[in-house]
Motif scaffolding. Structure first.
Motif, short mmCIF file in Angstrom:
data_model
loop_
_atom_site.label_atom_id
_atom_site.label_comp_id
_atom_site.label_asym_id
_atom_site.label_seq_id
_atom_site.Cartn_x
_atom_site.Cartn_y
_atom_site.Cartn_z
N ILE A 1 53.09 47.41 72.73
CA ILE A 1 54.14 46.85 73.60
C ILE A 1 53.76 45.48 74.15
N ARG A 2 52.59 45.33 74.70
CA ARG A 2 52.23 44.03 75.28
C ARG A 2 52.07 42.97 74.19
N TRP A 3 51.52 43.36 73.01
CA TRP A 3 51.38 42.40 71.92
C TRP A 3 52.75 41.93 71.46
N LEU A 4 53.67 42.86 71.27
CA LEU A 4 55.02 42.49 70.82
C LEU A 4 55.68 41.53 71.80
N ALA A 5 55.61 41.86 73.09
CA ALA A 5 56.24 41.03 74.11
C ALA A 5 55.62 39.63 74.13
N GLY A 6 54.34 39.53 73.83
CA GLY A 6 53.66 38.24 73.83
C GLY A 6 53.85 37.43 72.58
N HIS A 7 54.46 38.03 71.54
CA HIS A 7 54.65 37.33 70.27
C HIS A 7 56.12 37.21 69.88
N GLU B 1 36.65 53.76 69.17
CA GLU B 1 37.26 52.46 69.48
C GLU B 1 38.75 52.63 69.78
N LEU B 2 39.42 53.48 69.00
CA LEU B 2 40.84 53.69 69.20
C LEU B 2 41.11 54.32 70.56
N THR B 3 40.30 55.29 70.94
CA THR B 3 40.45 55.94 72.24
C THR B 3 40.23 54.95 73.38
N ALA B 4 39.18 54.14 73.25
CA ALA B 4 38.89 53.15 74.28
C ALA B 4 40.02 52.12 74.41
N ASP B 5 40.54 51.66 73.27
CA ASP B 5 41.63 50.69 73.29
C ASP B 5 42.89 51.29 73.92
N LEU B 6 43.17 52.54 73.59
CA LEU B 6 44.36 53.19 74.15
C LEU B 6 44.25 53.33 75.66
N ASP B 7 43.09 53.77 76.13
CA ASP B 7 42.90 53.92 77.58
C ASP B 7 43.02 52.57 78.29
N SER B 8 42.44 51.53 77.69
CA SER B 8 42.51 50.19 78.29
C SER B 8 43.95 49.69 78.31
N GLU B 9 44.67 49.91 77.22
CA GLU B 9 46.05 49.43 77.14
C GLU B 9 46.94 50.16 78.14
N CYS B 10 46.74 51.46 78.28
CA CYS B 10 47.52 52.21 79.26
C CYS B 10 47.28 51.68 80.67
N GLU B 11 46.03 51.39 80.97
CA GLU B 11 45.71 50.84 82.29
C GLU B 11 46.41 49.50 82.51
N GLN B 12 46.40 48.64 81.48
CA GLN B 12 47.03 47.33 81.60
C GLN B 12 48.55 47.45 81.76
N LEU B 13 49.15 48.38 81.05
CA LEU B 13 50.60 48.56 81.15
C LEU B 13 51.02 48.94 82.57
N THR C 1 48.95 48.60 85.49
CA THR C 1 48.46 47.60 86.45
C THR C 1 49.34 46.36 86.49
N ASN C 2 49.81 45.95 85.31
CA ASN C 2 50.64 44.74 85.24
C ASN C 2 52.13 45.02 85.44
N GLY C 3 52.47 46.26 85.74
CA GLY C 3 53.86 46.61 86.03
C GLY C 3 54.77 46.55 84.82
N VAL C 4 54.20 46.67 83.62
CA VAL C 4 55.03 46.64 82.41
C VAL C 4 55.84 47.92 82.28
N LEU C 5 55.21 49.06 82.56
CA LEU C 5 55.85 50.37 82.46
C LEU C 5 55.46 51.22 83.66
N PRO C 6 56.30 52.15 84.07
CA PRO C 6 55.94 53.04 85.17
C PRO C 6 54.81 53.99 84.79
N ALA C 7 54.02 54.37 85.78
CA ALA C 7 52.82 55.17 85.53
C ALA C 7 53.15 56.53 84.92
N ASP C 8 54.24 57.16 85.35
CA ASP C 8 54.54 58.49 84.83
C ASP C 8 54.89 58.44 83.34
#
Length: 247
Positions: free
Chosen positions: A223-229, A108-120, A122-129
């Protein structure tokens, strides 16, 4: 009359301070249950519980000052940081609490990390590199571990000291069986210069590579959770800077 101070507040929980009393209001009853049980079992200094009336838990303030704050230099001595490491080791050496982990398993942790990286990215929160490099670093934390009695949210604002003495460890709602290196990583996040002091108190079996991997993993995940709260992970010395330090 004492004023009411809002210590932290978001949609899941809030903590208020009135004089020397902290009032914790939590929408999740299980978190309060865990907090009370963990403080009773933990072999380290914890706050005194004054009363409990769900969804509110009242605890007494602990003496001393917080070990530090993310994004700010810590004025605590090396001896205080070593004492924190020793206290964490005492906790990790204690018998496991009689409830299952509140954390996620490795898959679950691995899946969440991969999903969060993709969102960061895709949504332009952080640069891909930046995301890709830290996802590589985080891989070292994605391994089987032997569950130990962990605090689960051991931010440095949750450990109080007086000189080189630990006077109290607060906020136990995430406590349970978990990865010991995650506790050490959460404590030293953004304070890499204090890691040697913590390890000096904790002991030689601390895995520095895994601790550093947890710095990347924790930062990517929150990062996204913090920014949203209402928090700012882009503030100097905070989570985004932690990621940049791995480049």
């Amino acid at each position: 009359m004492d004023e009411v101070e809002v210590v932290v507040a978001h949609s899941e929980r809030a903590t208020l301070r009135v004089g020397d009393v902290f009032l914790k209001v939590d929408a999740d009853q299980k978190r309060l249950d865990v907090e009370v049980a963990a403080m009773a079992l933990a072999p380290v200094p914890t706050p005194e519980i004054l009363w409990r009336k769900p969804p509110v838990l009242a605890i007494a303030a602990v003496p001393g000052t917080a070990l530090g704050r993310l994004g700010e230099p810590s004025t605590a001595s090396p001896a205080a940081w070593a004492a924190a490491g020793a206290a964490i080791r005492t906790l990790h050496d204690a018998p496991l609490p009689p409830w299952p982990s509140r954390g996620k398993d490795l898959a679950e942790l691995t899946a969440d990390l991969d999903s969060e990286c993709e969102q960061l990215v895709t949504n332009g929160v952080l640069p891909a590199d930046l995301v890709d490099r830290n996802r590589q670093v985080a891989e070292a934390a994605l391994r089987p571990w032997t569950p130990l009695f962990t605090h689960g949210d051991l931010q440095l604002t949750h450990i109080f000291v007086d000189g080189a003495e630990i006077t109290g460890i607060i906020d136990w709602s995430e406590a349970g069986p978990g990865d010991a290196m995650s506790d050490l990583a959460t404590l030293t996040l953004g304070h890499e210069e204090r890691l040697d002091d913590v390890v000096a108190g904790y002991g030689t079996d601390a895995d520095l590579d895994v601790i550093r991997a947890w710095w990347s993993q924790r930062s990517l995940l929150v990062i996204r959770w913090l920014a949203g709260h209402g928090f700012d992970p882009f503030a100097p010395g905070c989570e985004v800077d932690v990621l940049k330090s791995r480049m």
